[in-house]
Structure formats: C-alpha cells, structure tokens
Design an enzyme around this catalytic site. Sequence first.
Site, PDB file in Angstrom:
ATOM      1  N   ASP A   1      38.803  43.768  40.026  1.00  0.00           N
ATOM      2  CA  ASP A   1      38.781  45.179  39.641  1.00  0.00           C
ATOM      3  C   ASP A   1      37.391  45.747  39.876  1.00  0.00           C
ATOM      4  O   ASP A   1      36.386  45.041  39.739  1.00  0.00           O
ATOM      5  CB  ASP A   1      39.153  45.331  38.162  1.00  0.00           C
ATOM      6  CG  ASP A   1      38.134  44.692  37.237  1.00  0.00           C
ATOM      7  OD1 ASP A   1      37.198  45.389  36.815  1.00  0.00           O
ATOM      8  OD2 ASP A   1      38.258  43.481  36.947  1.00  0.00           O
ATOM      9  N   SER A   2      37.331  47.021  40.236  1.00  0.00           N
ATOM     10  CA  SER A   2      36.075  47.741  40.413  1.00  0.00           C
ATOM     11  C   SER A   2      35.167  46.975  41.379  1.00  0.00           C
ATOM     12  O   SER A   2      35.557  46.705  42.516  1.00  0.00           O
ATOM     13  CB  SER A   2      35.427  47.991  39.058  1.00  0.00           C
ATOM     14  OG  SER A   2      34.411  48.956  39.141  1.00  0.00           O
ATOM     15  N   ALA A   3      33.964  46.588  40.959  1.00  0.00           N
ATOM     16  CA  ALA A   3      33.107  45.800  41.838  1.00  0.00           C
ATOM     17  C   ALA A   3      33.801  44.504  42.244  1.00  0.00           C
ATOM     18  O   ALA A   3      33.678  44.056  43.398  1.00  0.00           O
ATOM     19  CB  ALA A   3      31.784  45.497  41.144  1.00  0.00           C
TER      20      ALA A   3
ATOM     21  N   PHE B   1      42.262  46.414  41.782  1.00  0.00           N
ATOM     22  CA  PHE B   1      42.377  47.472  40.789  1.00  0.00           C
ATOM     23  C   PHE B   1      41.137  48.368  40.852  1.00  0.00           C
ATOM     24  O   PHE B   1      40.016  47.899  40.607  1.00  0.00           O
ATOM     25  CB  PHE B   1      42.497  46.892  39.378  1.00  0.00           C
ATOM     26  CG  PHE B   1      43.702  46.022  39.140  1.00  0.00           C
ATOM     27  CD1 PHE B   1      44.983  46.565  39.128  1.00  0.00           C
ATOM     28  CD2 PHE B   1      43.563  44.662  38.916  1.00  0.00           C
ATOM     29  CE1 PHE B   1      46.094  45.766  38.895  1.00  0.00           C
ATOM     30  CE2 PHE B   1      44.661  43.857  38.678  1.00  0.00           C
ATOM     31  CZ  PHE B   1      45.931  44.414  38.673  1.00  0.00           C
TER      32      PHE B   1
ATOM     33  N   HIS C   1      39.783  54.515  35.106  1.00  0.00           N
ATOM     34  CA  HIS C   1      39.303  53.400  35.908  1.00  0.00           C
ATOM     35  C   HIS C   1      39.768  52.071  35.290  1.00  0.00           C
ATOM     36  O   HIS C   1      39.678  51.854  34.091  1.00  0.00           O
ATOM     37  CB  HIS C   1      37.775  53.465  35.933  1.00  0.00           C
ATOM     38  CG  HIS C   1      37.115  52.498  36.849  1.00  0.00           C
ATOM     39  ND1 HIS C   1      37.290  52.499  38.208  1.00  0.00           N
ATOM     40  CD2 HIS C   1      36.226  51.480  36.588  1.00  0.00           C
ATOM     41  CE1 HIS C   1      36.556  51.559  38.756  1.00  0.00           C
ATOM     42  NE2 HIS C   1      35.908  50.912  37.788  1.00  0.00           N
TER      43      HIS C   1
END
Length: 334
Positions: A152-154, A180, A277
């Site tokens: 997810d994200s980074a 994600f 997010h």
Amino acid sequence: MSWQNTLICWSLRRNFLPETRKPVDVARVRTLTSRRVWTPPPPRGWRLREQYACPEAPLRGEWLVRERRAEAGHATRTILYLHGGGYYFCSPRTHRAIAFGLAKRTDADCFSLAYRLAPEHPFPAAHDDALAAYRRLLAEGVPASSIVIAGDSAGGGLALATLVALRDAGDALPAGAILFSPWTDLAATGASIRDNDGRDPMFCGDVFARIAPLYLGTTDAAHPYVSPLYADLHGLPPLSLYAGSTETLLDDTRRVAERARAAGVSVDCEIAPNLPHIWPIYAPFLPEARRTLDDAARFVRRVSAASEPGAGGVALSSAVQSPEIQSSVRSIAS
C-alpha cells in the site's frame, strides 16, 4: 457511503491532514505512529511469528501462518506484503489489518517485510530488501506461481518496482500483485495532486514533493525502480489496483493502470468513490474495507489458482499475459 467512512474521513481531516501541512519531522511522525491505539490480533487458528531480531536477515519482519501447517511446510499460496508509510515510517505491525485480512481470506501464509527506512537508509535500501525477501522465498522452496506481492502507498510503489526489477533480472515472476493507493511517481507530477488538494481528507497536495527526497537521496525521481510509473511495464504479471476518487495520489494509480494495459498487462483498477488513502487498513471497522479485501482475495485466488492441486501445474502468472485476456477498469459501488 457508510457512516463509518464519514467518521474516519472527519477524523483524518481533523487530526492527520494538518500534520501533512507542517515541515517534515521524521521523529515526530514515527512517535505519533507508535502511539497507535489498536492493532488486530492474529485470526483464530493462525500463528504470528515475529522475526525482527536479526536486522540483516532477508526475511526480517513477521509471518502469519495457519496453526495446522505452521510446522508442516508452505501453504498453497504466499503473500509478500510491503507496508506503506512514505518509506520513512510505519512497519508490518501498523499494517496488520491489511496483511491479516488478506491472509485469512485467501488461506495464504503472509510475510510482512520490515524493509529498511529512509532517511537513514535511502534508495536502494528498501528496494534491495524487497528483492532479497522475494528471492529468499524462492530459495526456501516457495513456487513463484504461488506468490502474490501486495503493498500500500509507498509499499505499493515498492511492490511494482520489485516486479520490474525481477523481470529485468530474469527472475521467475510471482503470480500477481495487489497495489492499494500506490505511490508510483516520486516526481509528484500527477494532476490529482493539484485537483484533489482540499478534497483528500488525509493529505495536502504538496506533501509528497516534500517527503520524496527522504527516500530519493541523490537518485533521480524518474528512476524506474523508484517511480515505477516511468518503467517499461511489459511482461509483468496481473495487477490489481485500488485508489480513492478524492486521493491526491489518484493519478499515481490511474496512470500506472493505463500504461500497464498499453503494455499488455492484465489489469484490474478500482476507483472507490470518496474513500480515503489505503482504506483497507480500517478493516474490520469499515465495511468498504472489508469489501475491498474480499475483492483483493478473489484476485489472489484467481491468479494463483494454477498452483493448487489439480490445476495442472501451469504458472498462471505467465498464462494470463496472453492478448486474449482483457484488462478491466471498474468502480466500487458507494
């Protein structure tokens, strides 16, 4: 939109968003994160095995394994999970809601990697750690066709960059990847960074340009192993991407989906109306999070089905790249 999502977005606007407008303070962010009031216990019938003692180990992090097979070998499926946190904070512990949710829904062993964090360890530290962890899984006898990389994200950007590097090196590729709200463009060129500034309940638009240097160090932001948006994406296994419609990072997902489809990769891309997010991290409280994890689990079962008994032993991660299989873009119902 559920009342739970309304509450979460209100809380993010009140407590998290203001922090992203301040100068980057690594120590403060890590301290605030460490005060997380709740983390889910292992699901019933599962065992959590933490492996943090050896800082140099390729598999530093934590395993979630079914108790009945904890001593009996590997599961039919294995998830390699890469947590988010801008490359400079968070850990496998902070992202257990996602990792545990995926493992339980897919009956997979799940290893969450504690990769090295910036700014103490800038690129390529996290990238090298992800590659080493995947290769260690293969060395320990886990078939590539039974592995799904998720993040997810980074961690989502890191998962995609890992796929690109594995392909470039000629390694056996995993069955697929789940991303994600991935951060795939550290140059921060997406239009949504401007367009969704003020709509995103979690991040202001300019925060990503301010935190990217922590991981970049002296590396160009357009390096394909840093920002996989700029990579050649041909030959990758199936991708399942998720992003919220109001995210400042929305275009980091949409543009990757477009580029991957154009390169012939099988892509599912879901744009969820008005969700924050990496909303799956709010499972089980958030119903939309539970539904997304259910959907991600179906993807895992689909792409790794060839590794199950009776499936013929064919590596689906190669088969699904045929031109006959179409990519799809869907929206999650509000």
